[in-house]
Design a protein around this motif. Structure first.
Motif, PDB file in Angstrom:
ATOM      1  N   GLY A  57       0.787  -1.221   0.000  1.00  0.00           N
ATOM      2  CA  GLY A  57       0.000   0.000   0.000  1.00  0.00           C
ATOM      3  C   GLY A  57       0.818   1.269   0.000  1.00  0.00           C
ATOM      4  O   GLY A  57       0.330   2.329   0.410  1.00  0.00           O
ATOM      5  N   LYS A  58       2.048   1.203  -0.485  1.00  0.00           N
ATOM      6  CA  LYS A  58       2.935   2.363  -0.501  1.00  0.00           C
ATOM      7  C   LYS A  58       2.394   3.485  -1.376  1.00  0.00           C
ATOM      8  O   LYS A  58       2.360   4.650  -0.952  1.00  0.00           O
ATOM      9  N   THR A  59       1.980   3.160  -2.594  1.00  0.00           N
ATOM     10  CA  THR A  59       1.480   4.197  -3.497  1.00  0.00           C
ATOM     11  C   THR A  59       0.149   4.758  -3.001  1.00  0.00           C
ATOM     12  O   THR A  59      -0.121   5.958  -3.145  1.00  0.00           O
ATOM     13  N   THR A  60      -0.672   3.921  -2.411  1.00  0.00           N
ATOM     14  CA  THR A  60      -1.917   4.405  -1.809  1.00  0.00           C
ATOM     15  C   THR A  60      -1.615   5.411  -0.707  1.00  0.00           C
ATOM     16  O   THR A  60      -2.271   6.452  -0.586  1.00  0.00           O
ATOM     17  N   PHE A  61      -0.595   5.107   0.085  1.00  0.00           N
ATOM     18  CA  PHE A  61      -0.206   6.052   1.139  1.00  0.00           C
ATOM     19  C   PHE A  61       0.328   7.350   0.531  1.00  0.00           C
ATOM     20  O   PHE A  61      -0.004   8.443   1.013  1.00  0.00           O
ATOM     21  N   SER A  62       1.128   7.253  -0.522  1.00  0.00           N
ATOM     22  CA  SER A  62       1.661   8.454  -1.179  1.00  0.00           C
ATOM     23  C   SER A  62       0.530   9.355  -1.662  1.00  0.00           C
ATOM     24  O   SER A  62       0.553  10.577  -1.464  1.00  0.00           O
ATOM     25  N   ALA A  63      -0.466   8.746  -2.302  1.00  0.00           N
ATOM     26  CA  ALA A  63      -1.588   9.523  -2.829  1.00  0.00           C
ATOM     27  C   ALA A  63      -2.380  10.183  -1.709  1.00  0.00           C
ATOM     28  O   ALA A  63      -2.733  11.370  -1.788  1.00  0.00           O
ATOM     29  N   ASN A  64      -2.660   9.439  -0.642  1.00  0.00           N
ATOM     30  CA  ASN A  64      -3.441  10.005   0.452  1.00  0.00           C
ATOM     31  C   ASN A  64      -2.647  11.033   1.253  1.00  0.00           C
ATOM     32  O   ASN A  64      -3.226  11.984   1.804  1.00  0.00           O
ATOM     33  N   ALA A  71      -0.524  13.081  -0.151  1.00  0.00           N
ATOM     34  CA  ALA A  71      -0.636  14.281  -0.996  1.00  0.00           C
ATOM     35  C   ALA A  71      -2.014  14.914  -0.868  1.00  0.00           C
ATOM     36  O   ALA A  71      -2.141  16.145  -0.752  1.00  0.00           O
ATOM     37  N   PHE A  72      -3.064  14.094  -0.889  1.00  0.00           N
ATOM     38  CA  PHE A  72      -4.424  14.618  -0.721  1.00  0.00           C
ATOM     39  C   PHE A  72      -4.570  15.323   0.633  1.00  0.00           C
ATOM     40  O   PHE A  72      -5.183  16.391   0.729  1.00  0.00           O
ATOM     41  N   ALA A  73      -4.014  14.718   1.686  1.00  0.00           N
ATOM     42  CA  ALA A  73      -4.184  15.254   3.033  1.00  0.00           C
ATOM     43  C   ALA A  73      -3.466  16.585   3.208  1.00  0.00           C
ATOM     44  O   ALA A  73      -4.033  17.542   3.753  1.00  0.00           O
ATOM     45  N   VAL A  74      -2.203  16.665   2.758  1.00  0.00           N
ATOM     46  CA  VAL A  74      -1.433  17.895   2.941  1.00  0.00           C
ATOM     47  C   VAL A  74      -2.004  19.019   2.087  1.00  0.00           C
ATOM     48  O   VAL A  74      -2.148  20.162   2.547  1.00  0.00           O
ATOM     49  N   SER A  75      -2.364  18.699   0.833  1.00  0.00           N
ATOM     50  CA  SER A  75      -2.917  19.740  -0.041  1.00  0.00           C
ATOM     51  C   SER A  75      -4.310  20.171   0.406  1.00  0.00           C
ATOM     52  O   SER A  75      -4.724  21.310   0.176  1.00  0.00           O
ATOM     53  N   GLY A  76      -5.039  19.262   1.057  1.00  0.00           N
ATOM     54  CA  GLY A  76      -6.380  19.596   1.513  1.00  0.00           C
ATOM     55  C   GLY A  76      -6.420  20.297   2.847  1.00  0.00           C
ATOM     56  O   GLY A  76      -7.435  20.891   3.214  1.00  0.00           O
ATOM     57  N   ALA A  77      -5.307  20.244   3.593  1.00  0.00           N
ATOM     58  CA  ALA A  77      -5.292  20.852   4.915  1.00  0.00           C
ATOM     59  C   ALA A  77      -5.274  22.375   4.845  1.00  0.00           C
ATOM     60  O   ALA A  77      -5.853  23.045   5.692  1.00  0.00           O
ATOM     61  N   ARG A  78      -4.587  22.904   3.821  1.00  0.00           N
ATOM     62  CA  ARG A  78      -4.505  24.360   3.650  1.00  0.00           C
ATOM     63  C   ARG A  78      -4.628  24.689   2.174  1.00  0.00           C
ATOM     64  O   ARG A  78      -4.041  24.023   1.329  1.00  0.00           O
ATOM     65  N   ASP A  79      -5.380  25.713   1.877  1.00  0.00           N
ATOM     66  CA  ASP A  79      -5.556  26.111   0.480  1.00  0.00           C
ATOM     67  C   ASP A  79      -4.260  26.612  -0.139  1.00  0.00           C
ATOM     68  O   ASP A  79      -4.085  26.546  -1.355  1.00  0.00           O
ATOM     69  N   ASP A  80      -3.343  27.113   0.696  1.00  0.00           N
ATOM     70  CA  ASP A  80      -2.093  27.656   0.166  1.00  0.00           C
ATOM     71  C   ASP A  80      -0.945  26.655   0.193  1.00  0.00           C
ATOM     72  O   ASP A  80       0.189  27.004  -0.103  1.00  0.00           O
ATOM     73  N   VAL A 140      13.962   3.512  15.146  1.00  0.00           N
ATOM     74  CA  VAL A 140      13.389   4.454  14.179  1.00  0.00           C
ATOM     75  C   VAL A 140      11.982   4.830  14.635  1.00  0.00           C
ATOM     76  O   VAL A 140      11.324   4.071  15.352  1.00  0.00           O
ATOM     77  N   PRO A 141      11.484   5.995  14.236  1.00  0.00           N
ATOM     78  CA  PRO A 141      10.148   6.429  14.680  1.00  0.00           C
ATOM     79  C   PRO A 141       9.037   5.542  14.099  1.00  0.00           C
ATOM     80  O   PRO A 141       9.096   5.128  12.947  1.00  0.00           O
ATOM     81  N   TYR A 142       8.044   5.294  14.921  1.00  0.00           N
ATOM     82  CA  TYR A 142       6.841   4.573  14.495  1.00  0.00           C
ATOM     83  C   TYR A 142       5.717   5.591  14.379  1.00  0.00           C
ATOM     84  O   TYR A 142       5.354   6.255  15.349  1.00  0.00           O
ATOM     85  N   LEU A 143       5.177   5.741  13.179  1.00  0.00           N
ATOM     86  CA  LEU A 143       4.175   6.773  12.931  1.00  0.00           C
ATOM     87  C   LEU A 143       2.756   6.320  13.237  1.00  0.00           C
ATOM     88  O   LEU A 143       1.884   7.149  13.499  1.00  0.00           O
ATOM     89  N   GLY A 144       2.504   5.007  13.180  1.00  0.00           N
ATOM     90  CA  GLY A 144       1.168   4.533  13.491  1.00  0.00           C
ATOM     91  C   GLY A 144       0.704   3.451  12.540  1.00  0.00           C
ATOM     92  O   GLY A 144       1.407   3.065  11.596  1.00  0.00           O
ATOM     93  N   ALA A 194      -6.734   7.440  11.234  1.00  0.00           N
ATOM     94  CA  ALA A 194      -5.346   6.990  11.361  1.00  0.00           C
ATOM     95  C   ALA A 194      -4.450   7.734  10.377  1.00  0.00           C
ATOM     96  O   ALA A 194      -3.340   8.164  10.723  1.00  0.00           O
ATOM     97  N   TYR A 195      -4.920   7.885   9.135  1.00  0.00           N
ATOM     98  CA  TYR A 195      -4.165   8.638   8.130  1.00  0.00           C
ATOM     99  C   TYR A 195      -3.886  10.059   8.617  1.00  0.00           C
ATOM    100  O   TYR A 195      -2.754  10.555   8.543  1.00  0.00           O
ATOM    101  N   LEU A 196      -4.922  10.729   9.096  1.00  0.00           N
ATOM    102  CA  LEU A 196      -4.781  12.124   9.498  1.00  0.00           C
ATOM    103  C   LEU A 196      -3.826  12.275  10.674  1.00  0.00           C
ATOM    104  O   LEU A 196      -3.069  13.253  10.763  1.00  0.00           O
ATOM    105  N   ASP A 197      -3.846  11.307  11.594  1.00  0.00           N
ATOM    106  CA  ASP A 197      -2.920  11.357  12.719  1.00  0.00           C
ATOM    107  C   ASP A 197      -1.481  11.212  12.238  1.00  0.00           C
ATOM    108  O   ASP A 197      -0.583  11.926  12.703  1.00  0.00           O
ATOM    109  N   ILE A 198      -1.257  10.306  11.287  1.00  0.00           N
ATOM    110  CA  ILE A 198       0.089  10.107  10.744  1.00  0.00           C
ATOM    111  C   ILE A 198       0.550  11.335   9.965  1.00  0.00           C
ATOM    112  O   ILE A 198       1.686  11.793  10.097  1.00  0.00           O
ATOM    113  N   VAL A 199      -0.348  11.887   9.150  1.00  0.00           N
ATOM    114  CA  VAL A 199      -0.002  13.077   8.375  1.00  0.00           C
ATOM    115  C   VAL A 199       0.315  14.249   9.305  1.00  0.00           C
ATOM    116  O   VAL A 199       1.215  15.054   9.026  1.00  0.00           O
TER     117      VAL A 199
END
Length: 328
Positions: free
Chosen positions: A85-92, A94-103, A280-284, A314-319
């Motif tokens: 699920g690496k590419t799925t994580f990459s896409a989400n 990107a969606f999460a960071v770009s969706g968090a702020r309009d700028d 190493v850090p564990y993100l969740g 879970a995604y949002l917490d990791i992001v």
């Protein structure tokens, strides 16, 4: 099934970095005159690549650093094994960071040359790349999200790309030198599984531009963790900071009752235990939700479509953790 030689890439090149300080002493390193020719090179998967690589500094490294000067943060998304699920994580991500702020401006670079999936997951599989005086324009997904992939250059999406390492390296260099990314807050680099040509190339070419970190994606079972340990050691050898490890598909969440069942049961403690052992850090952990596949196939943000899913939380917490570490 058909094959393709498109797109046209520059003359084949290979990574030309010095041997990492903590690499085994018997490895001469790709910059050495003995690279690929020493007795220790026998059986190494990169023997031909090192042997045929031109020696000395690559002028493209400095050119790429200048080209990417408007990008604040560059992050690699890695996995030891395919299908985690690496590419799925990459896409989400990107969606999460770009969706968090309009700028917040975000770009996704797909360097999985033989299996490009980013165009489908971001909903732009039918788009094409446009050439301008400034170079290739990345494909626009949203007003603050764009991407680049070899998938946009194929005459037919079912064409097989049967390339050896040097030609893959040439295309990656072309993506870094010729794409006009402009000013970005984050560039997510989605890589293929393993530690091979594409990984060596991206690390070498971004030597001067800088890599701000790598996020490693795995699943709970030992067969996946075994390869992630190799990925961690790869990052350490090439001096790429590790942002953290994500355990994907960590249990199944029923969309109806929300009950979680272990599908891939960890036999050695899962990713969290591995992170503690390797320092190493564990993100969740992100649980399975069958609607993730539905969102990916439709090319839409799972986080927006199903905001109440435990997987979304879970995604949002990791992001959030990633954004804090990278100061996004």
């Amino acid at each position: 099934m058909s094959t393709t030689s498109a797109p046209t890439a520059p003359a084949p090149t290979a990574p030309k970095s010095s041997r990492p300080e903590d690499a085994p002493e018997h490895c001469p390193g790709p910059a050495s005159d003995a690279a690929g020719r020493a007795d220790a090179c026998a059986g190494c998967p990169n023997q031909t690549l090192c042997q045929t690589a031109p020696k000395g500094p690559d002028p493209a490294v400095a050119q790429i650093a200048a080209r990417l000067g408007g990008i604040r943060r560059k992050v690699l998304v890695l996995s030891g094994k395919g299908g985690v699920g690496k590419t799925t994580f990459s896409a989400n991500l990107a969606f999460a960071v770009s969706g968090a702020r309009d700028d917040a401006m975000v770009g996704v670079l797909d360097v999985d040359v033989t299996g490009p999936s980013i165009p489908l997951l971001l909903g732009v599989a039918d788009e094409a790349i446009h050439q301008t005086s400034a170079g290739w324009s990345p494909v626009v997904v949203d007003e603050n999200l764009c991407c680049m992939s070899i998938g946009f250059l194929l005459p037919n999406q079912d064409d097989a790309i049967i390339w050896r390492g040097p030609k893959k390296n040439g295309l990656i260099k072309q993506f870094l030198m010729d794409v006009d990314w402009g000013d970005l807050d984050l560039l997510v680099v989605d890589t293929p599984p393993g530690t091979s040509d594409e990984h060596l190339s991206i690390v070498t070419y971004l030597k001067d531009a800088g890599i701000d970190g790598a996020i490693l994606v795995t699943t709970p079972q030992e067969v996946a963790l075994q390869d992630v340990r190799k990925e961690i050691n790869f990052c350490r050898k090439v001096k790429v900071p590790i942002v953290g490890v994500v355990e994907n598909m960590s249990g199944f969440v029923c969309p109806g009752c929300k009950h979680t069942s272990a599908i891939f049961k960890p036999t050695t403690g899962g990713a969290k235990t591995m992170c503690e052992d390797m320092g190493v850090p564990y993100l969740g952990a992100i649980p399975l939700d069958p609607r993730i596949t539905k969102a990916c196939d439709a090319g839409v943000s799972f986080l927006d479509e199903f905001p109440d899913s435990p997987a979304t939380l879970a995604y949002l917490d990791i992001v959030k953790q990633v954004s804090k570490q990278l100061d996004l």
